[in-house]
Scaffold this motif. Structure first.
Motif, PDB file in Angstrom:
ATOM      1  N   LEU A 120     105.379  33.819  86.591  1.00 48.55           N
ATOM      2  CA  LEU A 120     105.751  34.638  85.451  1.00 48.55           C
ATOM      3  C   LEU A 120     107.252  34.901  85.432  1.00 48.55           C
ATOM      4  O   LEU A 120     107.872  35.102  86.473  1.00 48.55           O
ATOM      5  CB  LEU A 120     105.005  35.981  85.480  1.00 48.55           C
ATOM      6  N   SER A 121     107.815  34.938  84.217  1.00 47.86           N
ATOM      7  CA  SER A 121     109.222  35.279  84.069  1.00 47.86           C
ATOM      8  C   SER A 121     109.398  36.780  84.298  1.00 47.86           C
ATOM      9  O   SER A 121     108.421  37.529  84.443  1.00 47.86           O
ATOM     10  CB  SER A 121     109.706  34.911  82.665  1.00 47.86           C
ATOM     11  N   GLU A 122     110.649  37.237  84.306  1.00 48.75           N
ATOM     12  CA  GLU A 122     110.894  38.660  84.505  1.00 48.75           C
ATOM     13  C   GLU A 122     110.295  39.487  83.376  1.00 48.75           C
ATOM     14  O   GLU A 122     109.681  40.534  83.604  1.00 48.75           O
ATOM     15  CB  GLU A 122     112.402  38.917  84.616  1.00 48.75           C
ATOM     16  N   HIS A 123     110.490  39.038  82.141  1.00 48.69           N
ATOM     17  CA  HIS A 123     109.930  39.770  81.000  1.00 48.69           C
ATOM     18  C   HIS A 123     108.408  39.808  81.088  1.00 48.69           C
ATOM     19  O   HIS A 123     107.787  40.853  80.874  1.00 48.69           O
ATOM     20  CB  HIS A 123     110.380  39.118  79.696  1.00 48.69           C
ATOM     21  N   GLN A 124     107.794  38.682  81.402  1.00 51.41           N
ATOM     22  CA  GLN A 124     106.345  38.639  81.521  1.00 51.41           C
ATOM     23  C   GLN A 124     105.850  39.549  82.639  1.00 51.41           C
ATOM     24  O   GLN A 124     104.839  40.244  82.487  1.00 51.41           O
ATOM     25  CB  GLN A 124     105.902  37.198  81.779  1.00 51.41           C
ATOM     26  N   SER A 125     106.567  39.570  83.744  1.00 55.61           N
ATOM     27  CA  SER A 125     106.170  40.402  84.885  1.00 55.61           C
ATOM     28  C   SER A 125     106.223  41.883  84.534  1.00 55.61           C
ATOM     29  O   SER A 125     105.281  42.641  84.811  1.00 55.61           O
ATOM     30  CB  SER A 125     107.080  40.111  86.083  1.00 55.61           C
ATOM     31  N   LEU A 126     107.321  42.304  83.917  1.00 56.71           N
ATOM     32  CA  LEU A 126     107.477  43.716  83.576  1.00 56.71           C
ATOM     33  C   LEU A 126     106.486  44.147  82.494  1.00 56.71           C
ATOM     34  O   LEU A 126     105.952  45.262  82.538  1.00 56.71           O
ATOM     35  CB  LEU A 126     108.910  43.985  83.126  1.00 56.71           C
ATOM     36  N   ALA A 127     106.240  43.266  81.521  1.00 57.06           N
ATOM     37  CA  ALA A 127     105.281  43.595  80.463  1.00 57.06           C
ATOM     38  C   ALA A 127     103.878  43.754  81.041  1.00 57.06           C
ATOM     39  O   ALA A 127     103.133  44.676  80.664  1.00 57.06           O
ATOM     40  CB  ALA A 127     105.298  42.516  79.383  1.00 57.06           C
ATOM     41  N   TYR A 128     103.505  42.870  81.958  1.00 57.61           N
ATOM     42  CA  TYR A 128     102.181  42.991  82.576  1.00 57.61           C
ATOM     43  C   TYR A 128     102.083  44.264  83.402  1.00 57.61           C
ATOM     44  O   TYR A 128     101.072  44.974  83.351  1.00 57.61           O
ATOM     45  CB  TYR A 128     101.883  41.779  83.458  1.00 57.61           C
ATOM     46  N   TRP A 129     103.127  44.582  84.176  1.00 57.85           N
ATOM     47  CA  TRP A 129     103.105  45.802  84.989  1.00 57.85           C
ATOM     48  C   TRP A 129     102.929  47.032  84.102  1.00 57.85           C
ATOM     49  O   TRP A 129     102.106  47.911  84.388  1.00 57.85           O
ATOM     50  CB  TRP A 129     104.392  45.927  85.791  1.00 57.85           C
ATOM     51  N   LEU A 130     103.700  47.101  83.020  1.00 52.44           N
ATOM     52  CA  LEU A 130     103.623  48.253  82.133  1.00 52.44           C
ATOM     53  C   LEU A 130     102.246  48.336  81.473  1.00 52.44           C
ATOM     54  O   LEU A 130     101.684  49.431  81.311  1.00 52.44           O
ATOM     55  CB  LEU A 130     104.726  48.165  81.077  1.00 52.44           C
ATOM     56  N   TYR A 131     101.706  47.196  81.107  1.00 54.75           N
ATOM     57  CA  TYR A 131     100.356  47.158  80.528  1.00 54.75           C
ATOM     58  C   TYR A 131      99.337  47.710  81.527  1.00 54.75           C
ATOM     59  O   TYR A 131      98.516  48.573  81.183  1.00 54.75           O
ATOM     60  CB  TYR A 131      99.997  45.728  80.152  1.00 54.75           C
ATOM     61  N   ALA A 132      99.366  47.189  82.752  1.00 55.72           N
ATOM     62  CA  ALA A 132      98.390  47.591  83.764  1.00 55.72           C
ATOM     63  C   ALA A 132      98.524  49.062  84.131  1.00 55.72           C
ATOM     64  O   ALA A 132      97.523  49.775  84.282  1.00 55.72           O
ATOM     65  CB  ALA A 132      98.544  46.710  85.006  1.00 55.72           C
ATOM     66  N   GLU A 133      99.758  49.546  84.273  1.00 58.41           N
ATOM     67  CA  GLU A 133      99.959  50.942  84.641  1.00 58.41           C
ATOM     68  C   GLU A 133      99.566  51.887  83.506  1.00 58.41           C
ATOM     69  O   GLU A 133      99.046  52.975  83.752  1.00 58.41           O
ATOM     70  CB  GLU A 133     101.422  51.175  85.024  1.00 58.41           C
ATOM     71  N   SER A 134      99.821  51.486  82.271  1.00 60.71           N
ATOM     72  CA  SER A 134      99.474  52.352  81.145  1.00 60.71           C
ATOM     73  C   SER A 134      97.959  52.526  81.017  1.00 60.71           C
ATOM     74  O   SER A 134      97.489  53.550  80.513  1.00 60.71           O
ATOM     75  CB  SER A 134     100.047  51.793  79.847  1.00 60.71           C
ATOM     76  N   GLU A 135      97.191  51.546  81.476  1.00 58.13           N
ATOM     77  CA  GLU A 135      95.735  51.652  81.428  1.00 58.13           C
ATOM     78  C   GLU A 135      95.206  52.681  82.415  1.00 58.13           C
ATOM     79  O   GLU A 135      94.088  53.179  82.258  1.00 58.13           O
ATOM     80  CB  GLU A 135      95.093  50.292  81.689  1.00 58.13           C
ATOM     81  N   LYS A 136      96.000  52.998  83.435  1.00 59.37           N
ATOM     82  CA  LYS A 136      95.574  53.975  84.441  1.00 59.37           C
ATOM     83  C   LYS A 136      95.760  55.413  83.968  1.00 59.37           C
ATOM     84  O   LYS A 136      95.219  56.334  84.576  1.00 59.37           O
ATOM     85  CB  LYS A 136      96.359  53.763  85.736  1.00 59.37           C
ATOM     86  N   HIS A 137      96.563  55.598  82.940  1.00 54.08           N
ATOM     87  CA  HIS A 137      96.851  56.931  82.403  1.00 54.08           C
ATOM     88  C   HIS A 137      97.422  57.826  83.511  1.00 54.08           C
ATOM     89  O   HIS A 137      98.347  57.426  84.200  1.00 54.08           O
ATOM     90  CB  HIS A 137      95.600  57.518  81.756  1.00 54.08           C
ATOM     91  N   THR A 138      96.859  59.014  83.711  1.00 56.35           N
ATOM     92  CA  THR A 138      97.427  59.940  84.696  1.00 56.35           C
ATOM     93  C   THR A 138      97.170  59.503  86.135  1.00 56.35           C
ATOM     94  O   THR A 138      97.741  60.077  87.066  1.00 56.35           O
ATOM     95  CB  THR A 138      96.848  61.357  84.490  1.00 56.35           C
ATOM     96  N   ARG A 139      96.332  58.508  86.336  1.00 51.82           N
ATOM     97  CA  ARG A 139      96.092  58.007  87.692  1.00 51.82           C
ATOM     98  C   ARG A 139      97.255  57.159  88.200  1.00 51.82           C
ATOM     99  O   ARG A 139      97.355  56.886  89.387  1.00 51.82           O
ATOM    100  CB  ARG A 139      94.800  57.191  87.738  1.00 51.82           C
ATOM    101  N   SER A 140      98.143  56.766  87.312  1.00 45.55           N
ATOM    102  CA  SER A 140      99.312  55.984  87.713  1.00 45.55           C
ATOM    103  C   SER A 140     100.398  56.911  88.243  1.00 45.55           C
ATOM    104  O   SER A 140     100.667  57.970  87.661  1.00 45.55           O
ATOM    105  CB  SER A 140      99.857  55.196  86.517  1.00 45.55           C
ATOM    106  N   GLU A 141     101.030  56.513  89.341  1.00 41.91           N
ATOM    107  CA  GLU A 141     102.132  57.323  89.869  1.00 41.91           C
ATOM    108  C   GLU A 141     103.345  57.276  88.942  1.00 41.91           C
ATOM    109  O   GLU A 141     104.275  58.067  89.092  1.00 41.91           O
ATOM    110  CB  GLU A 141     102.532  56.826  91.260  1.00 41.91           C
ATOM    111  N   TRP A 142     103.327  56.370  87.983  1.00 43.66           N
ATOM    112  CA  TRP A 142     104.426  56.238  87.031  1.00 43.66           C
ATOM    113  C   TRP A 142     104.091  56.851  85.669  1.00 43.66           C
ATOM    114  O   TRP A 142     104.805  56.609  84.695  1.00 43.66           O
ATOM    115  CB  TRP A 142     104.769  54.757  86.842  1.00 43.66           C
ATOM    116  N   HIS A 143     103.049  57.640  85.573  1.00 43.01           N
ATOM    117  CA  HIS A 143     102.616  58.121  84.260  1.00 43.01           C
ATOM    118  C   HIS A 143     103.643  59.050  83.610  1.00 43.01           C
ATOM    119  O   HIS A 143     103.719  59.135  82.384  1.00 43.01           O
ATOM    120  CB  HIS A 143     101.251  58.796  84.360  1.00 43.01           C
TER     121      HIS A 143
END
Length: 388
Positions: A120-143
């Motif tokens: 994955l490119s940098e843009h693809q990597s960051l977009a996937y990370w943000l997608y996955a973390e946003s699905e966790k809602h408040t369970r994400s340490e980055w919420h």
């Protein structure tokens, strides 16, 4: 009888008139109203707990730019506006570590097979990370950071043109909103929007294929992925070049070769872009005079201003020397007075060339004074060589 303004009134009018003749000055000197919502206060406390140095900035509302960063105290020329520690920077190398921690171990791979290489490119990597973390809602340490991001990017044409489902055949014009957006874009921007949609779909498809090889869930919610992709596109920062570090993480996706994000915060030498809390609240101005760099000693990303700011002023950075077409498609806004604005005439000139060729071919006499098609092609080639 109406009373005329005195000397103070005349001086105020003169200052306002001077501001109107200097693009951007009135905007920069407008004092903001500090933001007091819980999202901002929660983000600020979260960043402080994770080592972010104190700054002379706070989120505020402004009449012209709506929301931006305001100086809480005077900022001198040459002073650091903000510093973001490495632990708060999300980069592709860190995403590799996170994905590796959740991927099947090397022992589960078929015998004799090699661990998958990161594809994955940098843009693809960051977009996937943000997608996955946003699905966790408040369970994400980055919420706290994710909650501070816009809920949508409606001002960016692609947000509407992306549609409700992924499409490999281009922009779906099956909604009234999509048709309205395309109809109101100039012809050169329509083609750019199509190309942008192709990049979006290609990134999503590549991400899905790669995650399937790792046995991980793919980003099935298309609209959430569009949001994450645009969040990276509109809010990432560029780190610049750095020398390879001894602690650089391998690009192999084997869980035995990679470590989790909690055990290292190093940025890889191949990282050139990152997501950073707080920085994405800084608005753009073509007159901004700042320098950005990565402080390898303190391991912080730094924004330093070359001009002073008074208490209450909005502090700006520059997104680059772009015209309004680029600004609208990539960031979702335009500038009233853009010194880099251009007028693209490729389509109009192309139509003129086609008409000239048709008239030349239709002429009965070869020496009728009209340019021949070959001469027109030669002229166009000469102009292109000079970038005209």
């Amino acid at each position: 009888m109406k009373r005329r303004g005195g000397r103070t009134y005349r001086q105020r009018r003169q200052r306002l008139a001077a501001q109107e003749t200097q693009p951007g000055r009135a905007q920069r000197e407008t004092k903001g109203r500090p933001c007091t919502d819980k999202t901002w206060s929660g983000l600020r406390s979260w960043c402080k707990a994770r080592g972010m140095p104190r700054t002379k900035l706070t989120l505020a509302y402004f009449p012209d730019t709506f929301r931006g960063m305001m100086a809480t105290r005077d900022i001198a020329a040459g002073e650091d506006v903000v510093r973001v520690p490495e632990s708060l920077l999300i980069t592709a190398s860190k995403v590799r570590q996170l994905v590796a921690a959740g991927a099947p171990s090397a022992s589960s791979c078929p015998s004799g097979s090699k661990p998958a290489r990161w594809a994955l490119s940098e843009h693809q990597s960051l977009a996937y990370w943000l997608y996955a973390e946003s699905e966790k809602h408040t369970r994400s340490e980055w919420h706290r950071y994710i909650d501070s991001l816009p809920r949508d990017f409606a001002s960016v044409p692609l947000f509407t043109l992306a549609g409700d489902a992924p499409s490999s055949s281009g922009i779906a014009m099956d909604t009234r909103e999509a048709r309205w957006v395309m109809d109101h874009l100039p012809r050169p921007m329509q083609q750019k929007a199509v190309e942008q949609h192709e990049r979006l779909y290609s990134d999503w498809a590549s991400t899905c294929r790669f995650l399937e090889t790792l046995g991980l869930a793919v980003p099935a919610a298309w609209r959430r992925y569009v949001w994450a992709w645009l969040a990276v596109n509109t809010r990432c920062i560029h780190l610049g070049r750095r020398r390879p570090a001894a602690s650089e993480v391998s690009e192999s996706c084997s869980a035995s070769a990679c470590v989790s994000l909690s055990s290292t915060q190093a940025i890889g030498s191949s990282d050139s872009m990152a997501l950073a809390p707080v920085l994405d609240f800084l608005n753009h101005s073509e007159q901004a005079d700042v320098v950005t760099f990565y402080d390898s000693v303190r391991r912080q990303f730094v924004i330093r201003t070359n001009r002073p700011f008074s208490k209450g002023q909005e502090v700006f950075i520059s997104y680059g020397p772009h015209d309004n077409r680029f600004m609208l498609l990539e960031y979702g806004f335009v500038l009233r007075q853009n010194p880099y604005q251009v007028l693209e005439l490729d389509h109009a000139v192309g139509a003129w060339i086609d008409t000239a060729k048709s008239r030349s071919r239709a002429a009965r006499r070869p020496n009728s004074g009209l340019m021949q098609p070959a001469d027109i092609d030669a002229l166009v080639d000469a102009l292109k060589q000079h970038r005209l």
